[in-house]
Design an enzyme around this catalytic site. Sequence first.
Site, PDB file in Angstrom:
ATOM      1  N   GLU A  99       0.812  -1.212   0.000  1.00  0.00           N
ATOM      2  CA  GLU A  99       0.000   0.000   0.000  1.00  0.00           C
ATOM      3  C   GLU A  99       0.847   1.264   0.000  1.00  0.00           C
ATOM      4  O   GLU A  99       0.538   2.241  -0.682  1.00  0.00           O
ATOM      5  CB  GLU A  99      -0.951  -0.004   1.202  1.00  0.00           C
ATOM      6  CG  GLU A  99      -2.003  -1.086   1.156  1.00  0.00           C
ATOM      7  CD  GLU A  99      -2.827  -1.061  -0.125  1.00  0.00           C
ATOM      8  OE1 GLU A  99      -2.968   0.016  -0.720  1.00  0.00           O
ATOM      9  OE2 GLU A  99      -3.296  -2.121  -0.532  1.00  0.00           O
TER      10      GLU A  99
ATOM     11  N   HIS B 234      -5.739  -5.903 -11.545  1.00  0.00           N
ATOM     12  CA  HIS B 234      -5.261  -6.803 -10.500  1.00  0.00           C
ATOM     13  C   HIS B 234      -4.661  -8.064 -11.094  1.00  0.00           C
ATOM     14  O   HIS B 234      -3.896  -8.763 -10.433  1.00  0.00           O
ATOM     15  CB  HIS B 234      -6.413  -7.168  -9.562  1.00  0.00           C
ATOM     16  CG  HIS B 234      -7.120  -5.993  -8.994  1.00  0.00           C
ATOM     17  ND1 HIS B 234      -8.408  -5.673  -9.336  1.00  0.00           N
ATOM     18  CD2 HIS B 234      -6.711  -5.036  -8.141  1.00  0.00           C
ATOM     19  CE1 HIS B 234      -8.776  -4.572  -8.691  1.00  0.00           C
ATOM     20  NE2 HIS B 234      -7.760  -4.170  -7.963  1.00  0.00           N
TER      21      HIS B 234
END
Length: 848
Positions: free
Chosen positions: A402, A493
């Site tokens: 992240e 993704h």
Amino acid sequence: MNLRKPLLAVAVAATLPVICPTANAAAELMAAPVNQASPQESASLVAKLTALDSERGLSADNSFRISSQHPGVVGQKITRVQHTYKGLRVFGSESVVVTNTAGDIVSESVSDRRAGLAGNQSVVNGTKGDGVAPALKDLTPSLSSGDAIALVVKQVAPSGVHRWAPQAELLIWPVVKSVRVASALNKSEAALNALDLEDVVDHYELAYYVQTRMADKGKVVYHDTIVNAKTGAIIAQWKSLQTVVGTGNSQYNGSVPINTTLSGSTYKMLDATRGTGGVYGGMAITNANHSSADSPNAGSIYTNSTNTWGDGKQYISGGSTTNANGQTAAVNALWGLMNTYDTLKSVLGWQSLDGNNTATYIAAHVDNNYDNAFFDPSCKCMYIGDGSSFTSLGSIDVIGHEMSHGVTDATSNLTYSGESGGLNESNSDIGGEMVEAYARNGGTGTVIPAGNDWMMGKEISKSGQPLRWMWKPSKDGSSPDAWSSTIKNLDVHYSSGPNNRMFYFLSQGSNSSASSEYYSKYLTKSPAAMTGIGNDKAYRIWFKAATTKFTASTNYADARTKVLAAAQELYGVGSKEAIAVQRAYAAINVGTDIDEAGGTGGVSISTQPANVSVAAGATASFSVGATGGTAPYSYKWYRNGAAISGATSATYSLTAQTADNGATFYAIVSDASSPAKTATSNSATLTVGGGGGTGTERVTNGGFESGTTGWGGTTGVIGNYSGQTAYEGTKFAWLGGNGKAATETLTQSVAIPSAATSASLSFALHIDTAETDNVAYDKLVVTVKNSSGTVLGTLATYTNLNAASGYQVRTFNLLPYKGQTVTLSFAMTEDSALQTSFVVDKVSLITQ
């Protein structure tokens, strides 16, 4: 479940002739936080780029808009520049400009989509502009920006509410299509390699780029949408949410040291040693306390009566978020955040997420049983849930993933769709794995060791199955192992999979057995099992390319070009590292395979240039020696990153002047083979003394140790005050720091002799601030004035946006004012709220 932005374009490379690789790769670091360019510096850079555009045949309707600046390698600054046409940004068309300390352009990495716009008649990066795409002549929208926003809201979340104010930018949208290069016209679809296709602009649309950040029906709904400004039709759309020393008992890492802050008798999860500014003035962990995931509130910083935190166990659903069990998620987050910061800074020299050392924070316990973690670019922060199908989403690789989204957000800002979106996600997986490797080996040192598991999110999985396998992406059932012409149609993704595999092979190598999960059918050269170069070298190469070369529209083919360029700059053309990059990309069907034989660099530096110290007026000489390759050798010397005309011998000499003090020199050596093999020397520094001690200090009491002596203006700022420290000695001048509207000025009159051959002004400056917005509220202006107070020249303007840890020494040439008595002025203005401190010390004006 996808945990990556939720974690869970054509990019045509163009470089200037003066592109110069950097030597001494093992020690190469990213530079310290950079100062944002002054208006004069920005105008100068735009003028240089405009001149290059003119040479390329682009019309005067084209210009540039500086969007961001961040560090490059030491001695260089990266400026990201958007291309505009008649004042409108051309989406995805931009330049990444590398400049040296003198402001000279070292290289320009270009993604250019302007060729078909009216008036661009010549060749742009190899593509003829005239007739490539229909010109866009009408730039008057039929819709307002409010109309465009309303259309998007109705489409994505008609009953939603805005978390952040929506934005709509009128721009030119290039509609891009993929075409085959001439050599691939007869290939079957299955046989296509990434380099067989190129993206070209089919036509242009006048459009609004609408950014909506909404909450709707229990979830965050972030979208970027392209709306036709004439018809209101939605041209393109993509999701934009970016997802997957006390003692703390961590759920995944055992007992770990965490940096906290003691306030009175209460400990806070605030690490003030990592990062500055931001919301909390350091890296912080807050308690969202089950705030809804559709519009999470970060809450307050975690506090505790002791400096022992957490019980190391999974959060008990419905329990307290502040007792020992509730604190564990916060320990996970802080441990991950500290290790991410240390990995980037200690190994690469990159400070915090943006390179400018701006602090961030993580909010734990978002929603109830929330199976996600995400990075929100609007607040530059991260939110993590407690998990349901997963355990707490604060494992070290998830945190690293992240936070790596934050690095991308501050640098290339890879568009989150198509191939560039896949690379965005892959960059975060790579970052997560490298942070894991660093943390698992003690979280210290200056290299990335081995030690990660190459499985993203394995620790948070209740089933034992990771989210992704780096070496074999297809094990998840959705991600491909190699590039294909349809990869751009996949969810980002999954389109990240091939690049993840590329990085694994680059670091760890492959296997020659067709039955192995580490095998690639595209590796057809010798040896069949390619050799990896290890985590440390692989990450240095990738990080340099991603932060200093990638543009927002970089795709797989462009990534290969730029990652290879980074490897060549770091380790040399023909080096084993550069060969490994080519083989790793070939392994995922991006480019063709090559043999490893001969990957020794060909030419190597046997004698490095040494640092030289001489008096002004003396001769300074730098020499380089080389071995290997094919003789004879040729040489090219560089000063501060710029090529030196005529410096083509093994030794370069110059008559040193005071102005040369601190200059760096290095050489590139090439052999006689075709293509030539090259090697780049280390940099050597020239130190120029006073030429027999004739240098004269013109500033009185520049270190403020004699109090106000010599200084006029608001002299009450001079002293030794609690809250700041001196650069040297004990005293300094603290301008600002009031937190209210204020104006403060320091002045001193100095005489610069008419016979002076040099006049160098320098001072040490430290800036810290409580401001959090990206707006220049407070400023310090350094000027030279005449005796009447008229400004003769503005040397620099610094603002709260330039805040950085420690002092930075600033130097200016005042020789243009020789023969005059001038006034040096440091003038500070502060607005009505939130302090900014401009601390000045060691002011010096040396004349020769």
